[in-house]
Design a protein around this motif. Structure first.
Motif, short mmCIF file in Angstrom:
data_model
loop_
_atom_site.label_atom_id
_atom_site.label_comp_id
_atom_site.label_asym_id
_atom_site.label_seq_id
_atom_site.Cartn_x
_atom_site.Cartn_y
_atom_site.Cartn_z
N TYR A 345 0.83 -1.20 0.00
CA TYR A 345 0.00 0.00 0.00
C TYR A 345 0.87 1.25 0.00
CZ TYR A 345 -2.92 3.83 1.50
OH TYR A 345 -3.53 5.05 1.56
N SER A 346 0.52 2.17 -0.89
CA SER A 346 1.17 3.48 -0.89
C SER A 346 0.08 4.54 -0.99
CB SER A 346 2.15 3.61 -2.07
OG SER A 346 1.48 3.55 -3.31
N LYS A 347 0.30 5.64 -0.33
CA LYS A 347 -0.71 6.70 -0.29
C LYS A 347 -0.91 7.31 -1.68
CE LYS A 347 0.15 8.27 4.47
NZ LYS A 347 0.51 9.44 5.31
N ARG A 348 -2.17 7.45 -2.05
CA ARG A 348 -2.52 8.21 -3.24
C ARG A 348 -3.03 9.55 -2.75
NH1 ARG A 348 -2.64 2.45 -3.59
NH2 ARG A 348 -3.06 1.79 -5.72
N PRO A 349 -2.27 10.62 -2.90
CA PRO A 349 -2.75 11.92 -2.44
C PRO A 349 -4.12 12.23 -3.04
CG PRO A 349 -0.45 12.06 -3.05
CD PRO A 349 -0.92 10.70 -3.47
N GLY A 350 -5.03 12.68 -2.19
CA GLY A 350 -6.38 12.99 -2.64
C GLY A 350 -7.37 11.86 -2.43
N THR A 351 -6.91 10.72 -1.89
CA THR A 351 -7.83 9.62 -1.61
C THR A 351 -8.13 9.56 -0.12
OG1 THR A 351 -6.04 8.02 -1.28
CG2 THR A 351 -6.85 8.29 -3.52
N PRO A 352 -9.32 9.06 0.27
CA PRO A 352 -9.65 8.96 1.69
C PRO A 352 -8.66 8.12 2.48
CG PRO A 352 -11.63 8.71 0.36
CD PRO A 352 -10.47 8.71 -0.59
N ALA A 353 -8.14 7.05 1.88
CA ALA A 353 -7.24 6.16 2.61
C ALA A 353 -5.95 6.85 3.02
CB ALA A 353 -6.92 4.93 1.77
N ALA A 354 -5.55 7.85 2.27
CA ALA A 354 -4.30 8.56 2.59
C ALA A 354 -4.40 9.29 3.92
CB ALA A 354 -3.95 9.54 1.46
N GLU A 355 -5.62 9.62 4.36
CA GLU A 355 -5.82 10.36 5.61
C GLU A 355 -6.29 9.45 6.74
OE1 GLU A 355 -4.86 13.46 5.57
OE2 GLU A 355 -4.47 13.31 3.42
N MET A 356 -6.39 8.16 6.51
CA MET A 356 -6.89 7.25 7.54
C MET A 356 -5.88 7.05 8.66
SD MET A 356 -8.81 4.17 5.47
CE MET A 356 -10.39 4.44 4.65
N ASP A 357 -6.40 6.81 9.85
CA ASP A 357 -5.54 6.40 10.96
C ASP A 357 -5.07 4.96 10.71
OD1 ASP A 357 -5.97 8.82 12.23
OD2 ASP A 357 -7.73 8.06 13.35
N GLY A 358 -4.04 4.58 11.44
CA GLY A 358 -3.58 3.20 11.36
C GLY A 358 -2.69 2.90 10.18
N GLN A 359 -1.94 3.90 9.70
CA GLN A 359 -0.98 3.64 8.64
C GLN A 359 0.06 2.64 9.15
OE1 GLN A 359 -1.21 5.11 5.51
NE2 GLN A 359 -3.09 6.18 6.13
N ILE A 360 0.36 1.63 8.35
CA ILE A 360 1.19 0.51 8.80
C ILE A 360 2.67 0.84 8.58
CG2 ILE A 360 1.57 -1.98 8.61
CD1 ILE A 360 -1.27 -1.20 9.41
N PRO A 361 3.53 0.56 9.58
CA PRO A 361 4.97 0.81 9.41
C PRO A 361 5.53 0.05 8.21
CG PRO A 361 4.46 0.35 11.71
CD PRO A 361 3.21 0.07 10.94
N LYS A 362 6.47 0.68 7.53
CA LYS A 362 7.04 0.12 6.31
C LYS A 362 7.60 -1.28 6.53
CE LYS A 362 9.00 -0.09 2.21
NZ LYS A 362 8.21 -0.34 1.00
N GLU A 363 8.31 -1.50 7.65
CA GLU A 363 8.93 -2.79 7.86
C GLU A 363 7.89 -3.90 8.04
OE1 GLU A 363 8.95 -0.52 11.83
OE2 GLU A 363 9.33 -0.11 9.69
N VAL A 364 6.73 -3.56 8.63
CA VAL A 364 5.65 -4.55 8.80
C VAL A 364 5.06 -4.90 7.44
CG1 VAL A 364 3.38 -4.98 9.82
CG2 VAL A 364 5.14 -3.79 11.15
N VAL A 365 4.82 -3.87 6.63
CA VAL A 365 4.27 -4.09 5.29
C VAL A 365 5.22 -4.96 4.47
CG1 VAL A 365 3.49 -2.99 3.16
CG2 VAL A 365 2.99 -1.91 5.36
N GLN A 366 6.51 -4.65 4.54
CA GLN A 366 7.50 -5.40 3.77
C GLN A 366 7.51 -6.87 4.18
OE1 GLN A 366 9.41 -4.27 1.24
NE2 GLN A 366 10.31 -6.31 0.95
N ALA A 367 7.46 -7.15 5.46
CA ALA A 367 7.49 -8.53 5.94
C ALA A 367 6.24 -9.29 5.47
CB ALA A 367 7.59 -8.57 7.46
N ARG A 368 5.08 -8.66 5.57
CA ARG A 368 3.86 -9.32 5.10
C ARG A 368 3.90 -9.54 3.59
NH1 ARG A 368 -0.54 -5.68 8.58
NH2 ARG A 368 0.00 -6.57 10.63
N TYR A 369 4.38 -8.55 2.88
CA TYR A 369 4.50 -8.65 1.42
C TYR A 369 5.36 -9.85 1.03
CZ TYR A 369 6.02 -7.33 -3.30
OH TYR A 369 6.32 -7.33 -4.65
N GLU A 370 6.48 -10.02 1.68
CA GLU A 370 7.37 -11.12 1.36
C GLU A 370 6.73 -12.47 1.66
OE1 GLU A 370 10.98 -10.30 3.46
OE2 GLU A 370 11.49 -8.56 2.21
#
Length: 500
Positions: A345-370
């Motif tokens: 997931y990467s923020k798309r400026p101008g989308t509701p998700a970009a302003e949501m709480d609970g943005q996931i730390p990069k290292e957590v996203v990377q581990a799940r992705y792998e």
């Protein structure tokens, strides 16, 4: 026949750089057609620059603007040293950023949006005459640009747009804001374009739409897409029909039946999942849940046991817990996708998700992705191994086997779109021809047919490819709809994004 020397010396050259999805690729075919219709010629690959460089941009990823401005920065000194050189920026990012592009890169000559592709040659000429940047962004698409010239990149396979825009409001996607509400093309116009392509030698078409199977909502017919698939089955000479990308919400039983009962509709389905967690799907504003998605997969497999199903998955959407991610892993295990396009997931400026709480730390996203990629690679390999021993008819492809030269192989696509590398037959074959092979080996992302091909069928598509090679340099298939009885060209073909 060669273009006269005097014309070759005076014609301006162009280069198109395309970012993004299949719809952007098809838009670029139209941009190329427009430029060539206006007298430009494509710059040779080994040329030191072009007179006009056009960027067809994507705004889906968070770093899309960085990529664009990096490319523009590299061109600035070349433009300064080359009198008369022009740079144009179009597509989704241009639609979004407008004047910002010229402010950040004042050496850009033209900025145009997703709805006015047809104005590109006019804007280039206006910028040249007025010696100032031309920024023109249309706010909506008035009509399909059915008669715009199109430089088809392939002589044997073609994109055909059936709708533009999207009525969904997925919280991670900015494309509907840039492409507008869904607008469907008339069935007669779609079929006329396909018939014109087939008459030129095309034997495979891919129907395109931001939400392709929602086709019909704009014209009040919920079964319009299945009817369109069946109508494609009645076009003589059309051997393969594909479509992308559908949405689970609109994937109805009549579409499954049309796929199964129409011989030239291929047993392939790209069905974006995005997340296996019903809670995250709700936060994404995806109007289906895990059970509905798996039910579609089950119904497709019941009707077409050999269908290859692929998907898109986003890892690390805001608020995604470990339990949510495990739900995605569960769906992947159950669905057994032939292939999955996985995105962090990467923020798309101008989308509701970009302003949501609970943005996931990069290292957590990377581990799940792998973890997800490892699981899907394992499944893809297992599913490919099931193809070993099967006899398949391949459409010979151009440029899909990077090692074909050194391995003395060719490459082609199976009916379900799996990539197959096969032993070069003794008789000559061309892209677009059909070759029957027996699969002998499976890798995670391709198949091998190491034995001698069982048969070769030369086709009109191969003839079309051969004719293009003999055409003057820069020549291509130039097709919009037949112009007889059709209106004059109107602004811009658009499409969508496989992220939806």
């Amino acid at each position: 026949m060669r273009v006269p020397w005097s014309i070759e010396m005076t014609a301006k050259t162009y280069e198109l750089r395309t970012f993004g999805c299949q719809m952007n690729v098809h838009d670029s075919e139209r941009m190329s057609g427009l430029l060539e219709d206006a007298g430009y010629v494509r710059a040779p690959k080994d040329a030191d620059g072009a007179d006009v460089v056009v960027f067809n941009t994507c705004a889906v990823r968070e770093n899309a603007d960085n990529r664009l401005y990096g490319n523009l920065g590299q061109l600035a000194p070349k433009k300064a040293s080359r009198p008369g050189m022009q740079i144009a920026v179009g597509g989704c990012l241009a639609q979004k950023d407008r004047e910002t592009i010229v402010r950040r890169a004042p050496w850009v000559d033209v900025v145009f949006g997703t709805h006015n592709v047809g104005k590109l040659p006019v804007l280039l000429e206006r910028a040249r005459v007025r010696e100032e940047a031309q920024v023109e962004i249309a706010e909506s698409l008035e009509a399909f640009p059915s008669t715009l010239p199109t430089r088809r990149e392939s002589a044997y396979a073609a994109w055909v747009s059936i709708s533009v825009g999207c009525n969904n409001t997925c919280t991670f996607c900015i494309v509907p804001a840039l492409r507008g509400k869904e607008k469907d093309r008339r069935p007669g116009d779609i079929l006329a374009e396909i018939e014109a392509l087939v008459a030129e030698g095309v034997t495979e078409i891919t129907l395109l739409g931001q939400n392709v199977n929602a086709y019909g909502s704009d014209i009040g017919d919920r079964e319009a897409f299945s009817k369109l698939l069946r109508a494609c089955g009645r076009i003589d000479g059309l051997e393969r029909v594909r479509f992308t990308s559908p949405h689970p919400r609109d994937f109805t039983d009549d579409v499954i039946a049309a796929m199964a009962e129409t011989p030239n509709v291929m047993p392939q389905l790209h069905m974006p999942l995005q997340s296996g967690s019903s809670r995250i799907l709700k936060a994404m504003r995806r109007s289906y849940r895990q059970e509905r998605f798996l039910g579609i997969i089950e119904n497709v497999r019941a009707a077409m046991p050999d269908a290859a199903i692929s998907t898109d998955i986003i890892v690390g959407f805001p608020g995604e817990t470990e339990e949510d991610f495990e739900e995605t892993m569960h769906v992947v295990r159950e669905a057994r996708f032939a292939q999955a396009f996985t995105f962090q997931y990467s923020k798309r400026p101008g989308t509701p998700a970009a302003e949501m709480d609970g943005q996931i730390p990069k290292e957590v996203v990377q581990a799940r992705y792998e973890r997800l990629v490892a699981l899907q690679d394992e499944i893809s390999w297992e599913e490919n191994k099931r193809q070993v021993g099967r006899t398949l008819e391949l459409m010979v492809a151009e440029g899909e086997g990077r090692k074909d030269g050194e391995t003395r192989r060719l490459s082609g696509r199976a009916p379900d779109s799996r990539l197959v590398h096969f032993t070069r037959p003794e008789e000559p074959v061309r892209p677009g021809d059909m070759v029957t092979v027996e699969i002998s080996y499976a890798a995670p992302h391709h198949l091998l047919a190491e034995g001698r091909p069982l048969g070769v069928r030369r086709t009109r598509a191969g003839d079309a490819w051969e004719a293009r090679q003999a055409a003057p340099e820069g020549g291509g298939v130039m097709l919009g709809l037949p112009k007889v009885g059709a209106p004059e060209p109107l602004p811009a073909p658009t499409g969508g994004c496989s992220a939806c």
